[in-house]
Design a protein around this motif. Structure first.
Motif, PDB file in Angstrom:
ATOM      1  N   ALA A  86       4.972  15.536 -16.750  1.00 35.18           N
ATOM      2  CA  ALA A  86       5.500  15.717 -15.654  1.00 35.18           C
ATOM      3  C   ALA A  86       4.714  16.075 -14.194  1.00 35.18           C
ATOM      4  O   ALA A  86       4.802  16.657 -12.947  1.00 35.18           O
ATOM      5  N   SER A  87       4.086  17.641 -15.140  1.00 31.67           N
ATOM      6  CA  SER A  87       2.583  18.280 -14.405  1.00 31.67           C
ATOM      7  C   SER A  87       1.336  18.023 -14.034  1.00 31.67           C
ATOM      8  O   SER A  87       0.326  18.311 -13.842  1.00 31.67           O
ATOM      9  N   MET A  88       1.052  16.936 -14.970  1.00 29.77           N
ATOM     10  CA  MET A  88      -0.483  16.238 -15.089  1.00 29.77           C
ATOM     11  C   MET A  88      -0.722  16.064 -13.522  1.00 29.77           C
ATOM     12  O   MET A  88      -0.303  14.650 -13.183  1.00 29.77           O
ATOM     13  N   PRO A  89      -1.517  15.949 -12.949  1.00 28.04           N
ATOM     14  CA  PRO A  89      -2.203  15.154 -11.746  1.00 28.04           C
ATOM     15  C   PRO A  89      -2.716  13.799 -12.073  1.00 28.04           C
ATOM     16  O   PRO A  89      -3.531  13.773 -12.824  1.00 28.04           O
TER      17      PRO A  89
ATOM     18  N   ILE B 149     -19.520  13.136 -13.525  1.00 30.66           N
ATOM     19  CA  ILE B 149     -19.118  13.671 -14.743  1.00 30.66           C
ATOM     20  C   ILE B 149     -19.678  13.623 -15.933  1.00 30.66           C
ATOM     21  O   ILE B 149     -19.933  13.890 -17.151  1.00 30.66           O
TER      22      ILE B 149
ATOM     23  N   VAL C  51      -9.811  10.965 -14.476  1.00 32.47           N
ATOM     24  CA  VAL C  51     -11.330  11.664 -14.661  1.00 32.47           C
ATOM     25  C   VAL C  51     -11.101  12.341 -16.191  1.00 32.47           C
ATOM     26  O   VAL C  51     -12.477  12.518 -16.359  1.00 32.47           O
ATOM     27  N   LEU C  52     -10.606  13.413 -16.300  1.00 31.40           N
ATOM     28  CA  LEU C  52     -11.076  13.930 -17.630  1.00 31.40           C
ATOM     29  C   LEU C  52     -10.695  12.992 -18.699  1.00 31.40           C
ATOM     30  O   LEU C  52     -11.425  12.692 -19.963  1.00 31.40           O
TER      31      LEU C  52
ATOM     32  N   ASN D 292       7.474  24.097 -12.231  1.00 34.82           N
ATOM     33  CA  ASN D 292       8.664  22.826 -13.096  1.00 34.82           C
ATOM     34  C   ASN D 292       9.546  23.887 -14.168  1.00 34.82           C
ATOM     35  O   ASN D 292      10.775  23.683 -13.905  1.00 34.82           O
TER      36      ASN D 292
ATOM     37  N   PHE E  10      -4.573  11.692 -11.264  1.00 33.24           N
ATOM     38  CA  PHE E  10      -6.948  12.020 -10.719  1.00 33.24           C
ATOM     39  C   PHE E  10      -7.092  12.561 -11.512  1.00 33.24           C
ATOM     40  O   PHE E  10      -8.150  12.215 -12.082  1.00 33.24           O
ATOM     41  N   TRP E  11      -6.717  13.420 -12.014  1.00 31.13           N
ATOM     42  CA  TRP E  11      -7.047  14.683 -13.055  1.00 31.13           C
ATOM     43  C   TRP E  11      -7.045  13.955 -14.479  1.00 31.13           C
ATOM     44  O   TRP E  11      -8.648  14.019 -14.775  1.00 31.13           O
TER      45      TRP E  11
ATOM     46  N   VAL F 120       1.274  23.516 -11.681  1.00 26.93           N
ATOM     47  CA  VAL F 120       3.190  22.858 -11.108  1.00 26.93           C
ATOM     48  C   VAL F 120       3.421  23.251 -12.611  1.00 26.93           C
ATOM     49  O   VAL F 120       4.767  22.423 -12.528  1.00 26.93           O
ATOM     50  N   MET F 121       3.178  23.047 -13.498  1.00 29.92           N
ATOM     51  CA  MET F 121       3.458  23.447 -14.833  1.00 29.92           C
ATOM     52  C   MET F 121       4.134  24.923 -14.514  1.00 29.92           C
ATOM     53  O   MET F 121       6.006  24.869 -14.747  1.00 29.92           O
TER      54      MET F 121
ATOM     55  N   LEU G 285       0.789  18.658  -6.486  1.00 29.43           N
ATOM     56  CA  LEU G 285       0.411  17.283  -7.105  1.00 29.43           C
ATOM     57  C   LEU G 285      -0.244  16.480  -5.451  1.00 29.43           C
ATOM     58  O   LEU G 285      -0.513  15.909  -5.646  1.00 29.43           O
TER      59      LEU G 285
ATOM     60  N   LEU H 295      -3.608   6.026  -6.162  1.00 27.13           N
ATOM     61  CA  LEU H 295      -4.649   6.885  -7.126  1.00 27.13           C
ATOM     62  C   LEU H 295      -5.368   6.364  -8.414  1.00 27.13           C
ATOM     63  O   LEU H 295      -6.998   7.106  -8.429  1.00 27.13           O
TER      64      LEU H 295
ATOM     65  N   PHE I 107       4.871  18.086 -19.450  1.00 27.83           N
ATOM     66  CA  PHE I 107       3.169  18.223 -19.714  1.00 27.83           C
ATOM     67  C   PHE I 107       2.720  16.627 -18.456  1.00 27.83           C
ATOM     68  O   PHE I 107       2.273  16.450 -17.502  1.00 27.83           O
TER      69      PHE I 107
ATOM     70  N   VAL J 292     -11.751  18.321  -7.106  1.00 27.87           N
ATOM     71  CA  VAL J 292     -12.352  17.572  -8.721  1.00 27.87           C
ATOM     72  C   VAL J 292     -12.391  15.639  -7.878  1.00 27.87           C
ATOM     73  O   VAL J 292     -12.831  15.050  -8.410  1.00 27.87           O
TER      74      VAL J 292
ATOM     75  N   PHE K 151      -7.787  14.776  -2.583  1.00 26.45           N
ATOM     76  CA  PHE K 151      -8.405  13.708  -3.071  1.00 26.45           C
ATOM     77  C   PHE K 151      -8.939  12.563  -2.729  1.00 26.45           C
ATOM     78  O   PHE K 151     -10.204  11.918  -3.135  1.00 26.45           O
ATOM     79  N   LEU K 152      -7.624  12.031  -1.840  1.00 25.00           N
ATOM     80  CA  LEU K 152      -8.303  11.193  -1.518  1.00 25.00           C
ATOM     81  C   LEU K 152      -9.271  11.201  -0.009  1.00 25.00           C
ATOM     82  O   LEU K 152      -9.173  10.112   0.812  1.00 25.00           O
TER      83      LEU K 152
ATOM     84  N   ILE L 207      -4.803  22.544 -11.096  1.00 26.56           N
ATOM     85  CA  ILE L 207      -3.231  22.545  -9.987  1.00 26.56           C
ATOM     86  C   ILE L 207      -2.239  22.308 -11.795  1.00 26.56           C
ATOM     87  O   ILE L 207      -1.402  22.523 -11.678  1.00 26.56           O
ATOM     88  N   PHE L 208      -3.196  21.668 -13.074  1.00 26.96           N
ATOM     89  CA  PHE L 208      -1.883  21.485 -13.662  1.00 26.96           C
ATOM     90  C   PHE L 208      -0.860  22.748 -13.854  1.00 26.96           C
ATOM     91  O   PHE L 208       0.008  22.818 -14.127  1.00 26.96           O
TER      92      PHE L 208
END
Lengths: 299, 334
Positions: free
Chosen positions: B140-143, A261, B149-150, A283, B145-146, A279-280, A231, B277, B138, A254, A238-239, A275-276
């Motif tokens: 904890a795993s969600m970036p 968009i 954007v979503l 975890n 910035f993403w 990371v999931m 992350l 961010l 969910f 992204v 991203f930055l 990424i999601f």
């Protein structure tokens, strides 16, 4: 490598108590009963394979520009669509796996190595060494991680190598504190006293007897930290502070994609999804390892 | 108590010196020349030299540092190389936007997370509990910035329901400054049009930022409540015939608050990172965006100024947490 049983029985060998095989087996059967974790493990293995041999999964070149097919939606030919330069997004996501996982694993590995070395020396040595080292650790724990990493990368100049250096620089102290605490606990146990009575040297005691017993919590932290590292490195990219274009990178994709968009929802969506999911999976796998290694906290 | 506060404030001094030394040395090591970036490609060598002279960049590093710290003690963060305004002035101009965003998100996430956590603890193992668990995995795993954007894709690009950038529509004038927080100021001024517009602009960024703390808060509330629900005083309160609501919120929650606040304080760093961010994604003119801006333009006085403020905030929040312990739990008073 000697087996765990042999090392326990071996004359003069370390008196460590490894996690018994039975507990692993019990833990693994629990994985089978829990399909979510099993799925996460499969995803994890798949991601590692993708990172190792990305060219097996796509025929496209991730940096090949193709102006004729800019911002095309997902189709049979381009499953994730194409980006603003007509590059295949699926190929870029696939090739980005190596950067993302590799970077994160390396950052955590080095942070852990440095931190454990410092922390165990402080914990075992005690006295002035401990005092001095821990003041440095306190100092670096007082900063918010991403903010400091950002500032350091900014100072060093953007780029993957500098981002990794900055992250290691801000991360090692967490391991130092954890390792010190663990060493302090284990140091007082009977088998350490026994080893000392048998005339083992300080180095031997620390590396053969104490550290192996500190390993499980460190491993759990490292696994879960890789998720955080994925992350954070993505956030830096991203930055605009991490991987530089044109190299494929999830966070960078992204970031580029969000300008489009209005016309191309798929552009930022799929790299972010990668990424999601990663990371999931990390975890879930990390939680499982924690449950296996430390049954006390299992509910 | 006073002793504790004073001691903690004194401990801040080496911390801040540490931040400034590290950043000062690093920024001066870098090959790029901030003056050239500030003046642009067309600047003549004379202009560059003159500006370097003005910024006193030609003196040795340690002299610059001593001068910097000397000014810092008087509350002077130096001048931004880019905007040529004092950094303090810039930070003050950008800070209210960040404050508005973070306060909204803290309030929103507490209002949602604490009842959710309580409900998960009371209904342990049932669907609310399960939901809270899935939610926390969910988020904890969600970036960050993403997620931002979503939301922009769904609520702005696809439907046009909510704005995706800035604090107000361009044709509206910001309210007269009281706190600098548009929603609060417009409400005080009685300007409902501006208030609702500012609120609309606030929704998506605040939601994104709340995402960071919501799940953690809910999880900690749950486990902390589980710890106290079995205690004797909860049983007594129930036996006295108090309403379930009163038992949960007055008797149990108040005792469960210490760990909740500790974790919330510890996560404040994440909140700051999240704000950077979020502000970048939503073009929200706060200090996080200011920091990213100064990084892009190697404006190091601005960058160090931001880092000092961020470190200070972080330390003060943690001190505040320790003080709150004493307020909540008399046993913890030193």
């Amino acid at each position: 490598m000697r087996s765990a049983v042999a090392s326990e029985r071996g004359k003069g060998g370390p008196l460590r108590k490894p996690v018994p095989a039975a507990r692993w087996a019990k833990g693994l059967s629990w994985v089978v009963r829990d399909p979510t974790t099993a799925l996460a493990a499969v995803v994890m293995v798949l991601l590692v394979v993708v990172a190792a041999v990305p060219q097996m999964f796509t025929t496209y070149d991730p940096v090949q520009i193709n102006p004729g097919i800019r911002l095309e939606g997902p189709s049979h030919a381009h499953v994730f669509g194409t980006d603003h330069l007509g590059r295949d997004l699926f190929a870029r996501v696939v090739f980005g796996t190596r950067t993302s996982l590799g970077t994160s694993a390396l950052v955590v590995l080095f942070a852990a190595l440095i931190g454990v070395t410092v922390g165990s020396l402080a914990g075992y040595g005690g006295g002035l060494v401990d005092e001095a080292l821990m003041r440095v650790v306190d100092l670096s724990l007082a900063f918010p991680l991403l903010v400091l990493a950002m500032a350091i990368v900014a100072a060093l100049g953007p780029g993957l190598r500098n981002a990794m250096l900055a992250l290691i620089f801000v991360w090692w102290s967490q391991y130092a504190r954890l390792a010190r605490g663990l060493v302090l606990q284990v140091r007082e146990r009977e088998f350490v006293t026994a080893a000392r009575a048998l005339g083992a040297s300080g180095v031997t005691i620390l590396y053969r007897h104490i550290l192996p017993n500190c390993f499980p919590p460190l491993l759990v932290k490292a696994t879960l930290d890789i998720a955080v590292a994925v992350l954070v490195t993505a956030s830096l990219s991203f930055l605009g502070l991490g991987v530089l274009p044109p190299d494929p990178d999830w966070g960078g994709m992204v970031s580029n994609g969000r300008t489009f968009i209005l016309d191309a929802w798929w552009y930022p969506t799929f790299p972010g999804l990668a990424i999601f999911v990663t990371v999931m999976a990390l975890n879930l796998v990390g939680d499982t390892i924690r449950d296996i290694l430390d049954p006390r906290i299992r509910e | 108590m006073v002793v504790l506060v004073v001691r903690r404030l004194i401990a801040l001094i080496p911390l801040l010196l540490g931040v400034t030394v590290v950043l000062f040395v690093l920024t001066h090591l870098l090959p790029a020349d901030p003056v050239r970036v500030a003046l642009g490609q067309d600047a003549t060598p004379e202009q560059v030299r003159a500006y370097r002279e003005e910024l006193q960049l030609n003196t040795p590093l340690w002299q610059q540092y001593i001068r910097y710290v000397g000014n810092l003690i008087r509350g002077d963060f130096g001048k931004s190389i880019i905007s040529r305004r004092p950094v303090v002035q810039d930070l003050r101009a950008f800070f209210p936007a960040t404050l508005e965003l973070t306060l909204t998100s803290i309030i929103f996430s507490s209002v949602v997370a604490i009842p959710l956590g309580i409900s998960a603890a009371v209904n342990r193992g049932r669907w609310v509990d399960r939901l809270a668990q899935i939610l926390s995995l969910f988020t904890a795993s969600m970036p960050v910035f993403w997620f931002g954007v979503l939301l922009q894709i769904i609520f702005y690009a696809r439907s046009g329901w909510l704005p995706a950038a800035d604090r107000l529509d361009a044709d509206l004038t910001p309210p007269a400054t009281i706190t600098g927080m548009y929603t609060f100021d417009s409400l005080v001024a009685g300007d409902t049009a501006v208030f609702f517009n500012a609120l609309k602009h606030l929704v998506l960024p605040a939601l994104v930022l709340s995402n960071i703390n919501l799940a953690i808060l809910a999880r900690i509330t749950r486990s902390s409540m589980l710890d106290v629900l079995g205690e004797g005083y909860v049983v007594t309160a129930r036996a006295k015939g108090l309403s379930e609501r009163r038992v949960l919120y007055r008797h149990a929650l108040e005792n469960a608050l210490v760990p909740i606040i500790t974790i919330a304080g510890m996560r404040f760093g994440d909140l700051m990172a999240g704000a950077i961010l979020t502000e970048t994604i939503f073009s929200w003119p706060g200090i996080g965006r200011y920091a990213v801006f100064s990084i892009e333009r190697i404006d190091y006085p601005a960058l160090i100024g931001f880092a000092v403020v961020a470190t200070l905030l972080y330390a003060l929040v943690n001190l505040g947490v320790d003080i709150m312990y004493a307020v909540i739990d008399p046993r913890m008073r030193p």
